[in-house]
Design an enzyme around this catalytic site. Structure first.
Site, short mmCIF file in Angstrom:
data_model
loop_
_atom_site.label_atom_id
_atom_site.label_comp_id
_atom_site.label_asym_id
_atom_site.label_seq_id
_atom_site.Cartn_x
_atom_site.Cartn_y
_atom_site.Cartn_z
N VAL A 67 2.69 0.22 1.25
CA VAL A 67 2.29 -1.14 0.89
C VAL A 67 3.31 -2.14 1.44
O VAL A 67 4.52 -1.90 1.38
CB VAL A 67 2.18 -1.27 -0.65
N SER A 69 4.27 -3.07 4.46
CA SER A 69 5.22 -2.35 5.32
C SER A 69 5.24 -2.84 6.76
O SER A 69 5.83 -2.21 7.62
CB SER A 69 4.88 -0.86 5.30
N GLY A 70 4.57 -3.95 7.06
CA GLY A 70 4.67 -4.53 8.39
C GLY A 70 3.81 -3.86 9.45
O GLY A 70 4.06 -4.05 10.64
N ILE A 71 2.79 -3.10 9.03
CA ILE A 71 1.91 -2.46 10.01
C ILE A 71 0.44 -2.87 9.81
O ILE A 71 -0.46 -2.24 10.35
CB ILE A 71 2.04 -0.92 10.00
N ALA A 76 -5.97 -4.61 7.68
CA ALA A 76 -6.97 -3.66 8.17
C ALA A 76 -7.97 -3.31 7.07
O ALA A 76 -9.16 -3.15 7.33
CB ALA A 76 -6.30 -2.40 8.70
N ASP A 108 -3.46 -11.84 10.09
CA ASP A 108 -3.60 -10.58 10.83
C ASP A 108 -4.98 -9.94 10.70
O ASP A 108 -5.24 -8.92 11.34
CB ASP A 108 -2.55 -9.56 10.36
#
EC number: 2.7.1.148
Length: 264
Positions: A67, A69-71, A76, A108
């Site tokens: 959670v 975590s920058g990805i 998504a 994002d």
């Protein structure tokens, strides 16, 4: 760019009001922070706003990614919700409207909706095709420590880098990483200051055999290493797990080129 590491979203039909169930290794952590304002529920409601018959049943989010975590995990998930609800209700929503809704959910989310290698500018709303990617492998590692994106931006004391100038395509992973070595993640230095474990992870990745490039992803704390092949990345992940006796989250596999993307 996108990889095979992912959460999974499904829908269980019923006449009950729409609800969200969180499962998976990181479901409990997300549940402790989640509310009725969860991105998945927000995405479903925005897409169905004004409909005579609201979506019912249960959305089940299997949370496999760490959670915050920058990805882009949460983004998504929101994008997957838009795709899933559109298919469930056979809405046939034009992509332009899906992108407009995605932008309301977060900077994002639009790129996650398109799910193709992309150059992002502005706050994430300016999207252009990335150079054609060569086959290569990627290793993702998260130290398990939370980092605050606003705190990282506040800790910055330097100007942002100029926009990258990149070729139309890279023939090999080595050619790609040669170009990327000249660039940087401007958020990495302040993130490492606030969370020194990120530096430890970066050093561990960089020391692995075959690593072509190691960087922090987004505002952290997840870091990545690029390798010639998915098999090289998977071998590096096995070695890292053996060398690092800790609770780091580690995933390895292939970087997905545009032709392999199928938005979920």
């Amino acid at each position: 760019m996108f990889a095979g590491a992912a959460d999974r979203l499904t829908h269980e039909a019923s006449e009950a009001p729409l609800s969200l169930e969180l499962t998976g290794p990181f479901g409990q952590k997300l549940a402790s922070e989640a509310s009725d304002d969860n991105l998945v529920i927000r995405a479903a409601r925005l897409l169905t706003q004004g409909m005579d018959t609201p979506l019912t049943g249960r959305l089940i989010l299997e949370k496999n990614l760490p959670v915050a975590s920058g990805i882009g995990g949460g983004s998504a998930d929101a994008a997957a919700t838009l795709r899933l609800v559109d298919r469930l209700l056979a809405l046939g929503t034009p992509e332009a409207r899906l992108l407009a809704i995605a932008e309301q959910l977060g900077a994002d989310v639009p790129v996650c909706l398109l799910q193709k290698p992309t150059l992002m500018r502005g706050i994430g709303e300016q999207l252009d095709p990335a150079p054609a990617l060569p086959p290569c492998g990627i290793l993702l590692v998260n130290c398990g420590e939370a980092v605050s994106t606003p705190a990282i931006f506040k800790a910055r004391n330097a100007a942002f880098s100029e926009d990258a100038i990149l070729p139309a395509a890279w023939p090999t992973a080595a050619a790609m990483t040669d170009d990327l070595q000249r660039l940087s993640n401007d958020l990495e230095p302040p993130a490492c200051t606030l969370c020194p474990s990120i530096s430890i992870v970066l050093d561990a990745i960089g020391a692995l055999p075959g690593c072509l490039l190691n960087r922090m992803s987004g505002s952290g704390a997840t870091c990545f290493g690029l390798f010639d092949t998915a098999e090289d990345a998977e071998a590096a992940a096995r070695r890292l797990r053996q060398e690092q006796q800790n609770d780091w989250w580690v995933w390895a596999g292939a970087v997905l080129p545009a032709s392999d993307q199928s938005p979920a």
